[in-house]
Design an enzyme around this catalytic site. Sequence first.
Site, PDB file in Angstrom:
ATOM      1  CB  ILE C  77      -0.877   0.008   1.273  1.00 25.35           C
ATOM      2  CG1 ILE C  77      -1.875  -1.160   1.212  1.00 25.35           C
ATOM      3  CG2 ILE C  77      -1.606   1.330   1.437  1.00 25.35           C
ATOM      4  CD1 ILE C  77      -2.663  -1.324   2.490  1.00 25.35           C
ATOM      5  CB  CYS C  78       1.078   4.169  -2.222  1.00 23.86           C
ATOM      6  SG  CYS C  78       1.823   5.808  -2.208  1.00 23.86           S
ATOM      7  CB  VAL C  79       3.712   5.407   2.818  1.00 29.13           C
ATOM      8  CG1 VAL C  79       4.720   6.146   1.962  1.00 29.13           C
ATOM      9  CG2 VAL C  79       3.594   6.064   4.186  1.00 29.13           C
TER      10      VAL C  79
END
Lengths: 99, 124, 130
Positions: C77-79
Amino acid sequence: MLHTVNKSPFDRNSLERCMRTCDKGSAILLIEDGVYGGIKGSVIEDKVKGAMKDVKIYALEADLDSRGIKGRVIDGIQLVDYNGFVDLTVEYDKVQSWL
Amino acid sequence: MEEAGETKKIMYVNRKAPYGTIYALEALEVVLIGAAFEQDVYMMFLDDGVFQLKKEQDTKALGVKNFSPTYRALEMYDVEKIYVEKESMEVRGLTADDLIIPVEVKSNEEVTKMMTEMDVLLNF
Amino acid sequence: MKFGIMVNEGPYTHQASDSAYNFVAAALEKGHEIYRIFFYHDGVNNGTRLTTPPQDDRNIVNRWSALAEKHEIDLVICVAAAQRRGIADADESKRNGKDADNIAPGFRISGLGQLLEASIQADRMVVFGD
């Protein structure tokens, strides 16, 4: 190159844009609402048939089934399941998703 | 990892207008972070994506951040291959003079050719 | 063949995560490798364990978690996208002074570099979005 189109051509320009820009010898796979582009008797049918002279057009069976239009697909459009989708991504060297 | 050090041709395909949705902004964030990977990067603006580069964006009344100046910083990140499709601009009544950064204008035919030469296409 | 997958839309609103899941399941069935699945934009919402769909519906989040466990798939998941949308693991929650985390099993939060790295390492990159 494999192009995927997931928008209805009656709502967005993705399919027409894809057909205009795809290279000869590539393939277009209609998925999600994109499968409405494969419907027989629509205003876009002639354009789709025209594109089929240069590119192969496929439609994802699950998306046709769920939308009740599997029996209405333009002749010459080939139906594939998810295995067929995977095979197409392997057969062609890259994927362009016309989101 | 036999492919370590390999350079790929990566094209960011931008087809959406700014502000109406977040795609343009978050695509730009990918390009900036991606610059560190030193790949052969191409930014392509098609369809409503050309509106991302429109000059004179003013978001004060909207209350969101105007990210259009960031396109000017791309050069510092060595992202220099920036292309806009001619037909997309014409249809929208724009010319290269309307854009915030200098770009190379390509015909639809040239866009087709460039896409076929890529290794990876990331779509936003 | 080695696949990289990007999922750009949240579950339930858009079909993208269903399409991606079905594609990935078929690819694994055929013996291909899924190098990484990167969740971006609203796609980060695929990774909250608080998702509670009606019992007669598919649980998109659990489905990803189960797939990750069975096939050891890297779900990232992209931060930056996750921070905007309130998806956090314990570390992220602590760092940002929040009172809870919500990441689902099998997912991890990391940077956009993971997307680029997947694009470089994978033989094919397939993007599912709106």
